[in-house]
Motif scaffolding. Sequence first.
Motif, PDB file in Angstrom:
ATOM      1  N   SER A  11      -6.506  -6.877   4.338  1.00  0.00           N
ATOM      2  CA  SER A  11      -5.783  -7.707   3.367  1.00  0.00           C
ATOM      3  C   SER A  11      -6.100  -9.157   3.695  1.00  0.00           C
ATOM      4  O   SER A  11      -5.559  -9.718   4.651  1.00  0.00           O
ATOM      5  CB  SER A  11      -4.277  -7.445   3.437  1.00  0.00           C
ATOM      6  N   GLY A  12      -7.023  -9.757   2.926  1.00  0.00           N
ATOM      7  CA  GLY A  12      -7.534 -11.062   3.321  1.00  0.00           C
ATOM      8  C   GLY A  12      -8.317 -10.891   4.606  1.00  0.00           C
ATOM      9  O   GLY A  12      -9.229 -10.081   4.690  1.00  0.00           O
ATOM     10  N   ASP A  13      -7.915 -11.614   5.647  1.00  0.00           N
ATOM     11  CA  ASP A  13      -8.578 -11.460   6.942  1.00  0.00           C
ATOM     12  C   ASP A  13      -7.695 -10.738   7.961  1.00  0.00           C
ATOM     13  O   ASP A  13      -7.946 -10.790   9.168  1.00  0.00           O
ATOM     14  CB  ASP A  13      -8.992 -12.828   7.487  1.00  0.00           C
ATOM     15  N   VAL A  14      -6.652 -10.049   7.487  1.00  0.00           N
ATOM     16  CA  VAL A  14      -5.704  -9.360   8.362  1.00  0.00           C
ATOM     17  C   VAL A  14      -5.848  -7.847   8.199  1.00  0.00           C
ATOM     18  O   VAL A  14      -5.980  -7.345   7.081  1.00  0.00           O
ATOM     19  CB  VAL A  14      -4.253  -9.797   8.051  1.00  0.00           C
ATOM     20  N   ASN A  15      -5.812  -7.120   9.318  1.00  0.00           N
ATOM     21  CA  ASN A  15      -5.883  -5.662   9.310  1.00  0.00           C
ATOM     22  C   ASN A  15      -4.478  -5.078   9.273  1.00  0.00           C
ATOM     23  O   ASN A  15      -3.644  -5.370  10.137  1.00  0.00           O
ATOM     24  CB  ASN A  15      -6.608  -5.164  10.564  1.00  0.00           C
ATOM     25  N   ILE A  16      -4.216  -4.248   8.258  1.00  0.00           N
ATOM     26  CA  ILE A  16      -2.907  -3.614   8.072  1.00  0.00           C
ATOM     27  C   ILE A  16      -3.016  -2.140   8.452  1.00  0.00           C
ATOM     28  O   ILE A  16      -3.806  -1.390   7.868  1.00  0.00           O
ATOM     29  CB  ILE A  16      -2.423  -3.749   6.619  1.00  0.00           C
ATOM     30  N   ALA A  17      -2.222  -1.723   9.439  1.00  0.00           N
ATOM     31  CA  ALA A  17      -2.232  -0.334   9.901  1.00  0.00           C
ATOM     32  C   ALA A  17      -1.444   0.548   8.946  1.00  0.00           C
ATOM     33  O   ALA A  17      -0.368   0.164   8.480  1.00  0.00           O
ATOM     34  CB  ALA A  17      -1.632  -0.247  11.306  1.00  0.00           C
ATOM     35  N   TYR A  18      -1.983   1.734   8.664  1.00  0.00           N
ATOM     36  CA  TYR A  18      -1.268   2.670   7.785  1.00  0.00           C
ATOM     37  C   TYR A  18      -1.587   4.111   8.162  1.00  0.00           C
ATOM     38  O   TYR A  18      -2.584   4.389   8.850  1.00  0.00           O
ATOM     39  CB  TYR A  18      -1.617   2.421   6.318  1.00  0.00           C
ATOM     40  N   GLN A  19      -0.741   5.013   7.717  1.00  0.00           N
ATOM     41  CA  GLN A  19      -0.934   6.444   7.881  1.00  0.00           C
ATOM     42  C   GLN A  19      -0.679   7.130   6.548  1.00  0.00           C
ATOM     43  O   GLN A  19       0.155   6.667   5.746  1.00  0.00           O
ATOM     44  CB  GLN A  19       0.036   7.030   8.909  1.00  0.00           C
ATOM     45  N   VAL A  20      -1.350   8.245   6.320  1.00  0.00           N
ATOM     46  CA  VAL A  20      -1.133   9.065   5.137  1.00  0.00           C
ATOM     47  C   VAL A  20      -0.870  10.495   5.590  1.00  0.00           C
ATOM     48  O   VAL A  20      -1.610  11.038   6.420  1.00  0.00           O
ATOM     49  CB  VAL A  20      -2.343   9.040   4.184  1.00  0.00           C
ATOM     50  N   SER A  21       0.196  11.097   5.087  1.00  0.00           N
ATOM     51  CA  SER A  21       0.522  12.480   5.416  1.00  0.00           C
ATOM     52  C   SER A  21       1.033  13.185   4.179  1.00  0.00           C
ATOM     53  O   SER A  21       1.551  12.556   3.255  1.00  0.00           O
ATOM     54  CB  SER A  21       1.564  12.549   6.539  1.00  0.00           C
ATOM     55  N   GLY A  22       0.883  14.508   4.160  1.00  0.00           N
ATOM     56  CA  GLY A  22       1.353  15.291   3.024  1.00  0.00           C
ATOM     57  C   GLY A  22       0.341  15.361   1.907  1.00  0.00           C
ATOM     58  O   GLY A  22      -0.570  14.525   1.813  1.00  0.00           O
ATOM     59  N   GLU A  23       0.509  16.349   1.049  1.00  0.00           N
ATOM     60  CA  GLU A  23      -0.409  16.558  -0.066  1.00  0.00           C
ATOM     61  C   GLU A  23       0.342  16.815  -1.368  1.00  0.00           C
ATOM     62  O   GLU A  23      -0.084  17.603  -2.208  1.00  0.00           O
ATOM     63  CB  GLU A  23      -1.351  17.730   0.243  1.00  0.00           C
ATOM     64  N   GLY A  24       1.478  16.177  -1.514  1.00  0.00           N
ATOM     65  CA  GLY A  24       2.279  16.367  -2.713  1.00  0.00           C
ATOM     66  C   GLY A  24       1.600  15.831  -3.960  1.00  0.00           C
ATOM     67  O   GLY A  24       0.590  15.123  -3.876  1.00  0.00           O
ATOM     68  N   PRO A  25       2.171  16.112  -5.126  1.00  0.00           N
ATOM     69  CA  PRO A  25       1.530  15.718  -6.395  1.00  0.00           C
ATOM     70  C   PRO A  25       1.629  14.235  -6.701  1.00  0.00           C
ATOM     71  O   PRO A  25       0.931  13.742  -7.585  1.00  0.00           O
ATOM     72  CB  PRO A  25       2.294  16.546  -7.430  1.00  0.00           C
ATOM     73  N   PHE A  26       2.499  13.508  -6.024  1.00  0.00           N
ATOM     74  CA  PHE A  26       2.655  12.079  -6.293  1.00  0.00           C
ATOM     75  C   PHE A  26       2.707  11.306  -4.983  1.00  0.00           C
ATOM     76  O   PHE A  26       2.967  11.859  -3.912  1.00  0.00           O
ATOM     77  CB  PHE A  26       3.895  11.792  -7.141  1.00  0.00           C
ATOM     78  N   ASP A  27       2.452  10.001  -5.088  1.00  0.00           N
ATOM     79  CA  ASP A  27       2.431   9.121  -3.919  1.00  0.00           C
ATOM     80  C   ASP A  27       3.784   8.452  -3.713  1.00  0.00           C
ATOM     81  O   ASP A  27       4.440   8.033  -4.674  1.00  0.00           O
ATOM     82  CB  ASP A  27       1.365   8.037  -4.080  1.00  0.00           C
ATOM     83  N   LEU A  28       4.156   8.323  -2.441  1.00  0.00           N
ATOM     84  CA  LEU A  28       5.356   7.602  -2.050  1.00  0.00           C
ATOM     85  C   LEU A  28       4.975   6.623  -0.944  1.00  0.00           C
ATOM     86  O   LEU A  28       4.480   7.023   0.110  1.00  0.00           O
ATOM     87  CB  LEU A  28       6.430   8.559  -1.550  1.00  0.00           C
ATOM     88  N   VAL A  29       5.178   5.327  -1.200  1.00  0.00           N
ATOM     89  CA  VAL A  29       4.883   4.287  -0.216  1.00  0.00           C
ATOM     90  C   VAL A  29       6.172   3.926   0.506  1.00  0.00           C
ATOM     91  O   VAL A  29       7.150   3.512  -0.126  1.00  0.00           O
ATOM     92  CB  VAL A  29       4.291   3.028  -0.885  1.00  0.00           C
TER      93      VAL A  29
END
Length: 454
Positions: A11-29
């Motif tokens: 994001s710009g020059d900054v690294n944002i850590a994230y994880q993704v889990s699950g395989e449901g039909p819709f996304d939840l942030v």
Amino acid sequence: MEVPEVRYAKSGDVNIAYQVSGEGPFDLVLVPGFVSHVEFEGSLPGFARFLERVASFSRLIRLDKRGTGMSDRVSGAPTLETRMDDVRAVMDAVGSRRAAFYGASEGAAMCILFAATYPERTAALVVRSAYPRRMWAPDYPWGLTEEAYEREVERDLRIFSARDRASEAVRALGRFDDEELRAAVDLFRFGSSPGSLEALHRMNKEIDVRHVLPAVRVPTLILHGSEDTIVPVDVARYMSSRIPMARLVEIPGAGHLLHRESAAAIAAEVERFLKDVWDAGGWEEGEPDRVLATVLFTDIVASTAKATQLGDRAWRELLERHHALIRRQLVRFRGAELDVAGDGFFARFDGPARAIRCACAITESVRELGVEVRAGLHTGECEVMDGKVGGIAVHIGARIAKEAQPGEVLVSSTVKDLVAGSGIQFEDRGVAELKGIPGEWRLYAVATALAAAS
């Protein structure tokens, strides 16, 4: 629960850590509250149980905001506007066009602002232990006094002292058993530092998104614990009365932070709500007819006298250079030009801090042409029509510009309230009556603004 791999989005020059889990039909942030650590949070028994349940019916996307957790450390605290940029960077990295948002505590304000600013990317909104403002005001009696807020800062900074004192500080944030308490202390210590924690507190003190609440036009679930000693349940009732499509659910026995006993009840409410939105077609993309935007108006001071002095040809040449300078700044600060009338410009931005910095850059750069411009800014809900915006918020922005002095950038109180943590400073210009606009409006002149584009 198997710990997902930690990845990074730029994001710009900054690294944002994230994880993704699950395989449901819709996304939840999931947007975290005060401090997070995407890899370590699974060690909190209650939170791990919550994550496992939520990931069973959705594709769960979690992140650490810049300055905390596994994301890059930064100076100070990020603004709500910058955090929205970071969330969009993560969504883009995982290919999420449209998602539901879950914002806890401090993270709720950003989610509220995101839902109003980017309705095309927001299917639904869930906020828990949320507050639109932290400090007391005559029309907001649930906030903290200056003295109480300083005591809260001092208490939370004890997290970095001896473990017994740190445990006392964390215990004030919710109901924990001994195992959860030990893990929660470690989470705060691993996810932040004394300086970053204090910077977050100072920024949160300035946040006020109350004016944004009516502009949230997506299905909204407000969850609040009956035992929350940090944010009174009356705040949740206040918010539910102002967000048009909001439903409030009070969770018996729950405190401010999620714990083992409340995890199942909260996850069940989230699942029920989001599945209802999904079944109703909430993830179908459509063009929003209303959006929260910051509008900017500029015009040249004493333009008629200047045109008379220069003559037609020289005036046209000056206008061409004036327009080129302004368009260069609009590109730099991600503004969208909407209209030009003579020497006046009308533009929109998706972030008020960028709009302020652009306006300041414009007022500085046009001086080389031997002219002064005045600028006015307002953030409000706008009607979207053929890619342009209209409505009362636009009229307010135009009227504010008329009140500005030569070379001055004048903003509404709404704009000021939304740039907490930006380093932008203001001078109170008092209350004004805007022609054709009901009521009185408190206006602020920008005193200093960081010039860097974001």
